[in-house]
Design an enzyme around this catalytic site. Structure first.
Site, PDB file in Angstrom:
ATOM      1  CB  SER A  88      -0.945  -0.053   1.206  1.00 28.89           C
ATOM      2  OG  SER A  88      -1.963   0.895   1.113  1.00 28.89           O
ATOM      3  CG  ASP A 219      -7.054  -3.426  -3.026  1.00 34.01           C
ATOM      4  OD1 ASP A 219      -7.849  -2.776  -2.332  1.00 34.01           O
ATOM      5  OD2 ASP A 219      -5.822  -3.265  -2.985  1.00 34.01           O
ATOM      6  CG  HIS A 247      -5.561  -2.625   0.524  1.00 33.32           C
ATOM      7  ND1 HIS A 247      -5.034  -2.202  -0.673  1.00 33.32           N
ATOM      8  CD2 HIS A 247      -4.917  -1.909   1.484  1.00 33.32           C
ATOM      9  CE1 HIS A 247      -4.128  -1.263  -0.460  1.00 33.32           C
ATOM     10  NE2 HIS A 247      -4.026  -1.074   0.840  1.00 33.32           N
TER      11      HIS A 247
END
Length: 270
Positions: A88, A219, A247
């Site tokens: 991320s 995601d 995610h």
């Protein structure tokens, strides 16, 4: 089969970097699997994250936020190159380390991560990522606060339980969501940071490091198609899909992700 088994016994050093508001704790499954397979694992807390002391608003810059990673890469033995794995927001930490120390990185793996483009400042990809999120309720009821020096206020944000449940952990085991609710901390976005806005990543350094994009196919925060689009900004990037991963791919698909990481390391480290 024998050849593959011999390859798998090769030992690598994996350096794991978390995303915003998280910490080294979110790698507990993948770190265990990699260590159990005989690899060296360094899971880091960025400044004011995880078990790191201090408060988010006290971190003066993105470079200082990234200092634990920069120090770890700079401190590698002269004959060692590490496999950097960023999740991320952690993709931006990887990018900075790649630009500073391209010769110390064997391969960089971006897992559902922001992947900046060479020739552009890192703020560009961050703005693009934010535009991918649901515009109507982009942050739901996530907490945004302003603190620090009144002369130079700093905005921080914290991910709240409903956002975690619906956008990040929707396919992860419920106990991992419970862990996240207890462990996440406020973080800065560093959108006005000098390193983010002013420093351009170079093709000669950042762009020269081999990289792999691991796409979390399910995601709910950063669409899989956009993860692939970021990879397309970086010629030569290998793209691997991870089916059934939300995610938090390291929690929803830890064994599959660990296998991919070992496969990538075996392929890119001679």
């Amino acid at each position: 089969m024998e050849s593959g088994s011999k390859q798998r016994r090769r030992q690598h050093h994996f350096v794991l970097v978390h995303g915003a508001c998280h910490g080294a704790w979110c790698w507990y499954k993948v770190g265990t699997l990699l260590s159990s397979a005989g690899h060296r694992v360094t899971a880091l807390d960025m400044a004011a994250c995880g078990a790191s002391p201090g408060r988010a608003e006290e971190v003066p810059s993105f470079e200082e936020y990234s200092r634990p990673l920069l120090a770890a890469v700079a401190g590698l033995p002269p004959d060692e190159k590490a496999v950097l794995v960023g999740h991320s927001f952690g993709g931006l930490n990887l990018a900075l380390a790649m630009e500073r120390y391209p010769d110390r990185v064997a391969v960089a793996v971006f897992v559902a991560a922001a992947m900046p483009a060479a020739g552009k400042p890192m703020a560009f990809v961050l703005e693009q990522v934010w535009q991918q999120e649901h515009p109507a309720d982009r942050y739901m009821d996530c907490k945004f606060e302003t603190g620090g020096d009144p002369q130079h206020p700093v905005e921080t944000f914290r991910l709240v339980p409903q956002y975690l449940k619906q956008r990040l952990y929707q396919l992860s085991p419920p106990e991992d969501l419970t862990l996240a609710v207890a462990m996440v901390r406020p973080s800065q976005r560093f959108q006005d940071d000098a390193t983010m806005k002013g420093d351009v990543l170079t093709a000669e350094r950042y762009g020269a490091v081999r990289r792999v994009c691991v796409v979390a196919e399910d995601d709910a925060t950063v669409p899989a198609a956009f993860q692939r689009r970021m990879a397309s900004w970086n010629p030569g990037t290998e793209v691997m899909g991870l089916q059934g991963a939300d995610h938090m791919a390291m929690l929803s698909k830890p064994r599959e992700l660990s296998e991919l990481l070992m496969e990538i390391a075996d392929k890119y480290i001679i």
